[in-house]
Design an enzyme around this catalytic site. Structure first.
Site, short mmCIF file in Angstrom:
data_model
loop_
_atom_site.label_atom_id
_atom_site.label_comp_id
_atom_site.label_asym_id
_atom_site.label_seq_id
_atom_site.Cartn_x
_atom_site.Cartn_y
_atom_site.Cartn_z
N SER A 278 0.66 -1.08 0.00
CA SER A 278 0.08 0.15 -0.06
C SER A 278 0.74 1.38 -0.03
O SER A 278 -0.12 2.33 0.43
CB SER A 278 -0.58 -0.27 1.15
OG SER A 278 -0.27 0.18 2.00
N CYS A 279 2.18 1.15 -0.30
CA CYS A 279 3.08 2.32 0.19
C CYS A 279 4.50 2.48 -0.59
O CYS A 279 3.70 3.62 -1.80
CB CYS A 279 3.95 2.00 1.88
SG CYS A 279 3.12 2.46 3.01
N PHE A 280 5.04 1.70 -0.97
CA PHE A 280 5.80 2.18 -2.58
C PHE A 280 5.12 2.03 -3.63
O PHE A 280 5.49 3.67 -3.89
CB PHE A 280 6.49 1.59 -1.83
CG PHE A 280 7.56 0.67 -1.26
CD1 PHE A 280 7.53 1.27 -0.27
CD2 PHE A 280 8.86 -0.48 -1.94
CE1 PHE A 280 9.22 0.99 0.26
CE2 PHE A 280 9.95 -0.16 -0.57
CZ PHE A 280 9.44 0.20 0.53
#
Ligand code: NAD
Length: 446
Positions: A278-280
């Site tokens: 969900s971040c990078f």
């Protein structure tokens, strides 16, 4: 301190529970009634190692409440409000709608309150969001200027799967602030922690989070590109290539006693099927689109994204180079979560592989110890996937076995190499021992 945490997802819930474990009085708010109902019953809506136990141990310090326009006045009881709602990307840009709706609620609440409250963003937001976008909404809605309320930015670096440990024993804590009142509040909140604490303005705190993620992603895409080049050139033992690179003292320094330290950064210097989560992916795209609003062309960031988006296609190409015709092959995907120890499937490479294999393979089966329910929500229902509980039995039925998530349970395939000699095993996470398999039925990205 009496702290509200808004957003009880992977970051908000872990933060709330860990802060409660240090003695703070925490109320976790979420707009999702299902989530709050579960939490009020002591059930955990997400999988995170050690979280449920810590939540139960500290139940006297933590409450769960629904937040919506009819309950927003509850926020006036708090000295600090930490915001940990989602900031997904929409068409390559950060979607700030969750932040916006929370800011409007807080602003309205502040209008009718005389109390100084520190508002601290923990969500990952681009530089300038806290001191301009968020501040403007709060000031407009409340009719009050900064100083009457406080503003801070406390980026979160936890890794899903290890989130409780990461929160309780962080590498550093970043105290971003726009007013001294909030700096003092942040110092008080994190007083029980004795790691390095960095004090800086909110823009620098925001930027740090993006640089941290972008740099790690750059390593991953760089190594994937080198491995792809090596495979095209042929006759290169890329595993040995990278082993030699890792031995460089600048990556793995020598200790005084002559032994080497192999730091965790080396995990980012191994080829694989690309990064997900969900971040990078979302953070890097957001940084790229922000850079494009300046005079900087984000050449490196855009290449990192391009290599990563191409990597699942490379995986399928490597497979097709070996198998030629997939149309009569039954494929078993092992692992659906974007990484082990989490049930999060956002941007998971496994999901991308299933999408790519859908029209090519005869059939697709998939296993994950905890992420099947989430995967079902993310995969188009028109894609036929046979979700299985007992992956060992399914090994027999499959022609191709793709290890897509590095769950340690799949290591036991090493012991089954004899019975799998008719199958193609694609170890995209390089977790098996290649020596145990016939070169003709073992595939890896190295
Ligand atoms: P998430 O989607 O798991 O959780 C967000 C929560 O906010 C949901 O439960 C949602 O219902 C709630 N929410 C949305 N709008 C709301 C509103 N108006 N009022 C109350 N609640 C509302 O997201 P996450 O993975 O926890 O990430 C949160 C933030 O932290 C993001 O900005 C993310 O980039 C950042 N972050 C995530 C991680 C990670 O590993 N997941 C790590 C570091 C930072």
């Amino acid at each position: 301190m009496n702290i509200a945490v808004i957003g009880t997802g992977y970051v908000g819930l872990v933060s709330g529970v860990c802060l409660a474990s240090k003695g703070h009085k925490i109320t976790c708010f979420d707009s999702n009634e299902i989530t709050i109902n579960l939490l009020q019953k002591g059930k955990n809506p997400i999988h995170e190692n050690g979280l449920t136990e810590l939540m139960i141990e500290n139940e006297k310090n933590i409450l769960f409440k629904i937040l919506n326009s009819s309950t927003e006045s509850n926020l006036k009881d708090f000295d600090v409000i930490i915001i940990a709602v989602g900031t997904p990307t929409l068409k390559g840009k950060t979607d700030l709608s969750q932040i916006e709706s929370v800011a409007i609620m807080i602003g309205k609440m502040l209008k009718n309150s005389e109390k100084y409250v520190s508002l601290i963003l923990k969500s990952t937001v681009l530089p300038g969001t806290t001191d301009t976008y968020f501040r403007n909404i709060i000031e407009n809605e409340s009719g009050k200027k900064l100083g009457k309320f406080g503003l801070g930015m406390n980026p979160e670096f936890l890794r899903e799967g290890n989130a409780v440990n990461d929160f309780l024993s962080p590498d550093r804590i970043v105290l971003g602030y726009e007013d001294l009142g909030t700096l003092n509040v942040l110092k008080k909140i994190y007083q029980p922690w004795d790691c390095q604490k960095l004090e800086l303005n909110t823009r620098s705190a925001e930027m740090m989070k993006y640089v941290n993620n972008s740099l790690l992603a750059t390593l991953i895409s760089s190594v994937n590109e080198y491995a792809n080049i090596a495979r095209e050139l042929g006759e290169i033992d890329f595993k040995k290539v990278m082993h030699g690179v890792h031995l460089d003292n600048r990556w793995s320094p020598l200790k005084k006693d002559g032994t080497k330290i192999f730091p965790e950064i080396l995990e980012y210097l191994r080829p694989g099927c690309g990064f997900g989560g969900s971040c990078f992916p979302k953070d890097i795209k957001a940084l790229s689109s922000l850079a494009k609003e300046t005079s900087i062309k984000p050449n490196i960031i855009d290449s990192v994204i391009a290599v990563n988006e191409g990597q699942p296609h490379r995986i399928i190409k490597i497979l097709e180079d070996r198998v030629k015709d997939l149309s009569n092959k039954r494929v078993l995907i092992l692992g659906l979560a974007f990484k082990p120890e989490t049930d999060d499937v956002r941007e998971s490479v496994s999901i991308k592989l299933i999408n790519l294999l859908d029209k090519k393979a005869l059939s697709i089966s998939a296993h994950d110890p905890i992420a099947i329910d989430n995967a079902k929500k993310f995969l188009d229902p028109s894609i036929r996937v046979n979700y299985i509980d007992n992956w060992q039995i399914e090994l027999d039925k499959a022609d191709i076995i793709i290890i897509a998530t590095k769950w340690s349970i799949y290591e036991s395939i090493n012991k089954l190499s004899n019975s799998l000699s008719e199958k193609v095993i694609f170890d995209t996470r390089s977790m098996l021992d290649p020596d145990k398999f016939d070169i003709m039925n073992y595939l890896s990205v190295e």
